[in-house]
Design an enzyme around this catalytic site. Sequence first.
Site, mmCIF file in Angstrom:
data_model
loop_
_atom_site.group_PDB
_atom_site.id
_atom_site.type_symbol
_atom_site.label_atom_id
_atom_site.label_comp_id
_atom_site.label_asym_id
_atom_site.label_seq_id
_atom_site.Cartn_x
_atom_site.Cartn_y
_atom_site.Cartn_z
ATOM 1 N N GLY A 181 44.758 37.642 37.779
ATOM 2 C CA GLY A 181 44.637 38.197 39.151
ATOM 3 C C GLY A 181 44.862 39.138 39.234
ATOM 4 C CB SER A 182 47.289 41.656 39.046
ATOM 5 O OG SER A 182 48.344 40.760 39.369
ATOM 6 C CG ASN B 271 49.508 33.779 47.210
ATOM 7 O OD1 ASN B 271 48.634 34.147 48.177
ATOM 8 N ND2 ASN B 271 50.966 34.327 47.111
ATOM 9 C CD GLN C 246 47.469 29.864 44.740
ATOM 10 O OE1 GLN C 246 47.276 28.309 44.351
ATOM 11 N NE2 GLN C 246 48.277 30.775 44.009
ATOM 12 C CB SER D 24 45.203 34.650 38.670
ATOM 13 O OG SER D 24 46.260 33.924 37.101
ATOM 14 C CG HIS E 94 49.216 32.353 35.683
ATOM 15 N ND1 HIS E 94 50.554 31.919 36.562
ATOM 16 C CD2 HIS E 94 48.957 33.266 35.825
ATOM 17 C CE1 HIS E 94 50.590 32.974 37.383
ATOM 18 N NE2 HIS E 94 49.532 33.720 36.634
ATOM 19 C CB THR F 25 41.224 43.615 20.714
ATOM 20 O OG1 THR F 25 41.710 45.369 20.167
ATOM 21 C CG2 THR F 25 40.986 43.216 19.959
ATOM 22 C CB CYS G 27 55.690 38.379 43.981
ATOM 23 S SG CYS G 27 54.046 37.483 43.620
HETATM 24 C C1 LIG Z 1 49.080 34.301 41.308
HETATM 25 C C2 LIG Z 1 48.486 35.129 42.021
HETATM 26 C C3 LIG Z 1 47.403 36.204 41.726
HETATM 27 C C4 LIG Z 1 48.080 36.928 40.985
HETATM 28 O O1 LIG Z 1 46.724 36.329 39.717
HETATM 29 P P1 LIG Z 1 48.200 36.971 38.129
HETATM 30 O O2 LIG Z 1 47.031 36.479 37.238
HETATM 31 O O3 LIG Z 1 49.720 36.256 38.146
HETATM 32 O O4 LIG Z 1 48.572 38.680 37.662
HETATM 33 C C5 LIG Z 1 46.714 37.372 42.749
HETATM 34 N N1 LIG Z 1 46.673 36.719 43.996
HETATM 35 C C6 LIG Z 1 46.853 35.037 44.443
HETATM 36 C C7 LIG Z 1 46.400 34.200 45.142
HETATM 37 C C8 LIG Z 1 47.808 34.592 43.009
HETATM 38 O O5 LIG Z 1 47.888 33.281 43.632
#
Ligand SMILES: *Cc1c(COP(=O)(O)O)cnc(C)c1O
Length: 396
Positions: free
Chosen positions: A71-72, A152, A180, A200, A202, A238, A325
């Site tokens: 996500g980042s 989040n 989210q 993202s 996870h 890759t 974070c």
């Molecule tokens: C977790 C999160 C991210 C970051 O995602 P990652 O895959 O951990 O880099 C970005 N935005 C929100 C709202 C999140 O909850």
Amino acid sequence: MKVYADNAATTYLSKTAKEVLLDCLDNYNGNPNSLHTDGQLTQEKLDEARGIVAACINAKNPNEIYFTSGGSEADNQALISAARANKAKGKTHLITTNIEHHAILHTMRKLELEGFEVTYLAPKANGIVDVDDVAAAITDKTALVSIMFANNEMGAIQPIPEIGAICKERGVLFHTDAVQAAAHIPIDVQAMNIDMLSLSGHKFHGPKGVGVLYARNGIRLLNVIEGGAQERGKRAGTVNVPGIAAMAAALKEGCDNMEANNEKVIALRDKLIKGLADIPHAQLNGDPVKRLPGNVNYSFEGVEGESLLLGLDNYGIACSSGSACTSESLDPSHVLLGMGVPIEAAHGSLRFSLNEENTEEEVDFIIEKVHKVVELFRSMSPFWDALEKGEKEHCI
Ligand SMILES: *Cc1c(COP(=O)(O)O)cnc(C)c1O
């Protein structure tokens, strides 16, 4: 009892995602860029995943899906592309909110150093941004509006279709961090006029280190990672096919079961919200209705969220204070402060993020133990007395 109630920080891999991951690691281990059979079989898995993700968010074309490291990275690339690619046209203004994830806020700060002007909108007290504020902030110089789908920390869901409509009408690009929201709220990038969107893996039972940037065809993406021509030249490196295939499977599973999961999770959420409401000087943060199905965020005055978190951890309950974070620093959450929660209350905040694997028994257990730890830490707080006697409006 062990209770995992921190699904907004990360989720466990689903059984389906794990099976796909292991199958790919064993059987689809080629480099999708290789021309031999091994490579081409892996390429097929990648194409399949792209199609699945596109269908889950109703993208017009699978080639609008770019796989990233999470996500980042997707957030970084969306903002950097929209800003730098439009600068020459005199579009030097960006709009966001003060409750975004740091992947957005820190990228915006970086762009400010490059000379862009950024407007940080504050939401209303319920954590929801006013669409009129968005409309009023747009100028002739605005290149992009980036507003998260759902928060989040306190779970408030933003009026995304309305913001999308305004951006379309005013000819401004619209990005949303939907990390989210995915697998919990229906997403339709076409109907909602979303130009770019971040996901993202996870956060919805997929693996960590994989994500998605959706960018509507016609939008110019700039590289954040330079190198080979993977992802149609827009993201070098890759491609992590096992992770991507597992993420796609998890997203599809979440979207296919969204209604049934939400019915269950919303009932658990509301049970928890109700169960904690009788604690004195406690307040629910974020809109009580327009909130993520699994999110419960409470402030308990007179105590530190971190102490409560560790107290609950002793009982086997995993939750969060502020966001994952910020939990390494003792600064109160920028999200709660950004929506006007007093600093004293922001210090004592706890977030529970439930999912379909949680049970009523677990929620009862959380309710019981939160009462216990809040009472315990308040009994040790020198400020609590004054608050209880009404000598002070807030503690600390
Ligand atoms: C977790 C999160 C991210 C970051 O995602 P990652 O895959 O951990 O880099 C970005 N935005 C929100 C709202 C999140 O909850």
